[in-house]
Design a protein around this motif. Structure first.
Motif, PDB file in Angstrom:
ATOM      1  N   ASP A 176     -47.919 -19.497 -31.455  1.00 15.10           N
ATOM      2  CA  ASP A 176     -47.873 -18.183 -31.278  1.00 15.10           C
ATOM      3  C   ASP A 176     -46.653 -17.523 -31.943  1.00 15.10           C
ATOM      4  N   VAL A 177     -47.075 -16.937 -33.052  1.00 20.10           N
ATOM      5  CA  VAL A 177     -46.083 -16.481 -34.106  1.00 20.10           C
ATOM      6  C   VAL A 177     -45.193 -15.465 -33.602  1.00 20.10           C
ATOM      7  N   ARG A 181     -50.989 -19.124 -39.553  1.00 22.47           N
ATOM      8  CA  ARG A 181     -49.712 -19.322 -38.668  1.00 22.47           C
ATOM      9  C   ARG A 181     -48.544 -20.283 -39.222  1.00 22.47           C
TER      10      ARG A 181
END
Length: 101
Positions: A76-77, A50
């Motif tokens: 939270d890509v 991430r």
């Protein structure tokens, strides 16, 4: 439930903290974990991937370590990709990565 799982995995906490320090070397990892303790439940390699994606999306010079420390939702890509897309759509003349940071 996450805190119970975290409590059971306490022996892994030192190793996870070290891994987070390696992934985000300039971040205050204690602060990151205090804001999102569930990060300790995630596999270090997934977090590493991430971070790599974030550096590609936002640029290596963007200060990813500090951003994740202050706002763990950067992990939270998919959310970051959506935000960048919206910024580009709404403000095409702006540098979306700089605006987001």
């Amino acid at each position: 439930a996450d805190l119970a799982r975290l409590a059971i995995q306490v022996p892994d906490v030192p190793a996870k903290m070290i891994a987070l320090r390696e992934i985000f070397p300039t971040a205050n990892v204690s602060r990151l974990v205090s804001q999102k303790p569930t990060v300790l439940l995630e596999e270090s390699e997934i977090v590493r991937e991430r971070a790599k994606k974030l550096r590609i999306l936002l640029g290596a010079e963007a200060g990813i370590d500090r951003a994740v420390e202050l706002n763990p939702s950067f992990l939270d890509v998919t959310q970051v990709e959506r935000a960048l897309g919206e910024i580009r759509r709404l403000m095409p003349q702006q540098n979306a990565a700089q605006y987001l940071m």
